[in-house]
Design a protein around this motif. Structure first.
Motif, PDB file in Angstrom:
ATOM      1  N   GLN A  34       0.840  -1.204   0.000  1.00 31.23           N
ATOM      2  CA  GLN A  34       0.000   0.000   0.000  1.00 31.23           C
ATOM      3  C   GLN A  34       0.872   1.250   0.000  1.00 31.23           C
ATOM      4  N   TRP A  35       1.929   1.257   0.791  1.00 31.23           N
ATOM      5  CA  TRP A  35       2.831   2.405   0.848  1.00 31.23           C
ATOM      6  C   TRP A  35       3.563   2.585  -0.478  1.00 31.23           C
ATOM      7  N   LYS A  36       3.937   1.479  -1.110  1.00 31.62           N
ATOM      8  CA  LYS A  36       4.606   1.558  -2.412  1.00 31.62           C
ATOM      9  C   LYS A  36       3.661   2.135  -3.462  1.00 31.62           C
ATOM     10  N   ARG A  37       2.383   1.777  -3.384  1.00 30.04           N
ATOM     11  CA  ARG A  37       1.414   2.353  -4.329  1.00 30.04           C
ATOM     12  C   ARG A  37       1.335   3.862  -4.164  1.00 30.04           C
ATOM     13  N   LYS A  38       1.322   4.327  -2.921  1.00 27.94           N
ATOM     14  CA  LYS A  38       1.288   5.772  -2.668  1.00 27.94           C
ATOM     15  C   LYS A  38       2.552   6.456  -3.205  1.00 27.94           C
ATOM     16  N   ALA A  39       3.693   5.821  -3.005  1.00 23.63           N
ATOM     17  CA  ALA A  39       4.954   6.389  -3.486  1.00 23.63           C
ATOM     18  C   ALA A  39       4.962   6.440  -5.011  1.00 23.63           C
ATOM     19  N   ARG A  40       4.493   5.376  -5.654  1.00 29.65           N
ATOM     20  CA  ARG A  40       4.449   5.342  -7.122  1.00 29.65           C
ATOM     21  C   ARG A  40       3.476   6.399  -7.645  1.00 29.65           C
ATOM     22  N   LEU A  41       2.331   6.547  -6.998  1.00 27.46           N
ATOM     23  CA  LEU A  41       1.343   7.547  -7.410  1.00 27.46           C
ATOM     24  C   LEU A  41       1.946   8.953  -7.357  1.00 27.46           C
ATOM     25  N   SER A  42       2.732   9.222  -6.348  1.00 23.96           N
ATOM     26  CA  SER A  42       3.393  10.522  -6.235  1.00 23.96           C
ATOM     27  C   SER A  42       4.305  10.759  -7.437  1.00 23.96           C
ATOM     28  N   SER A  43       5.035   9.737  -7.843  1.00 26.54           N
ATOM     29  CA  SER A  43       5.927   9.864  -9.007  1.00 26.54           C
ATOM     30  C   SER A  43       5.126  10.004 -10.293  1.00 26.54           C
ATOM     31  N   GLU A  44       4.019   9.271 -10.403  1.00 30.97           N
ATOM     32  CA  GLU A  44       3.158   9.395 -11.588  1.00 30.97           C
ATOM     33  C   GLU A  44       2.623  10.815 -11.714  1.00 30.97           C
ATOM     34  N   LYS A  45       2.215  11.393 -10.605  1.00 31.94           N
ATOM     35  CA  LYS A  45       1.701  12.763 -10.624  1.00 31.94           C
ATOM     36  C   LYS A  45       2.768  13.750 -11.088  1.00 31.94           C
ATOM     37  N   MET A  46       4.002  13.529 -10.673  1.00 31.34           N
ATOM     38  CA  MET A  46       5.079  14.437 -11.063  1.00 31.34           C
ATOM     39  C   MET A  46       5.334  14.345 -12.570  1.00 31.34           C
ATOM     40  N   VAL A  47       5.366  13.142 -13.118  1.00 30.47           N
ATOM     41  CA  VAL A  47       5.581  12.984 -14.560  1.00 30.47           C
ATOM     42  C   VAL A  47       4.396  13.561 -15.332  1.00 30.47           C
ATOM     43  N   ASN A  48       3.181  13.319 -14.844  1.00 28.84           N
ATOM     44  CA  ASN A  48       1.990  13.874 -15.496  1.00 28.84           C
ATOM     45  C   ASN A  48       2.008  15.398 -15.477  1.00 28.84           C
TER      46      ASN A  48
END
Length: 155
Positions: A34-48
């Motif tokens: 779950q924490w990894k999903r949150k971390a990945r989502l943060s990176s996805e938002k930055m690239v987006n």
């Protein structure tokens, strides 16, 4: 800010806050995914965000996303931060590696006496293992920023 004038380069910095805001004080084994999903989502938002900026501000020639700096506060959060940084590369590559978006990192990983000179000693009242509060912090961060700026096309 981008709408106020035409810029050639935009630098976006991934800070530690998204990882800091994850409560890792309970059941780390059961919650790591779950924490990894949150971390990945943060990176996805930055690239987006970088892609959106390129699409909506044609004067931009380069966008640099600066990876999160190392963390020395908590082993789980340090690993999540590294994971989120690795996700930046994966996400950009999966989207076709835009030739105008660059991922950069700061060479601030360190151990022992150098860590204390950059981040401060763990015995200091304000040491948190995230912020650079040591006697060489400003000098080392300045060198890293200058190195980063020299590597940007169109600057």
């Amino acid at each position: 800010e981008l709408s106020k004038q035409n810029y050639n380069v935009l630098i976006l910095s991934c800070g530690p806050n998204e990882i800091s805001n994850i409560d890792t004080s309970f059941n780390s084994a059961g919650n790591m995914e779950q924490w990894k999903r949150k971390a990945r989502l943060s990176s996805e938002k930055m690239v987006n965000l970088a892609q959106w900026c390129l699409e909506n501000h044609p004067s931009l020639k380069s966008i640099v996303i600066v990876k999160r700096p190392p963390r020395y506060d908590n082993e789980i959060k340090a690993k999540l931060s590294q994971y989120a940084n690795n996700c930046l590369d994966e996400i950009l590559q999966s989207k076709g590696s835009s030739q105008n978006i660059y991922i950069s990192s700061q060479d601030l990983e360190c151990e022992g006496a150098l860590r204390a000179k950059r981040y401060g000693s763990p015995s200091y009242y304000n040491y948190d293992g995230v912020h650079m509060r040591g006697e060489l912090a400003v000098q080392h961060m300045t060198i890293e920023i200058m190195t980063l700026l020299k590597s940007i096309p169109y600057l």
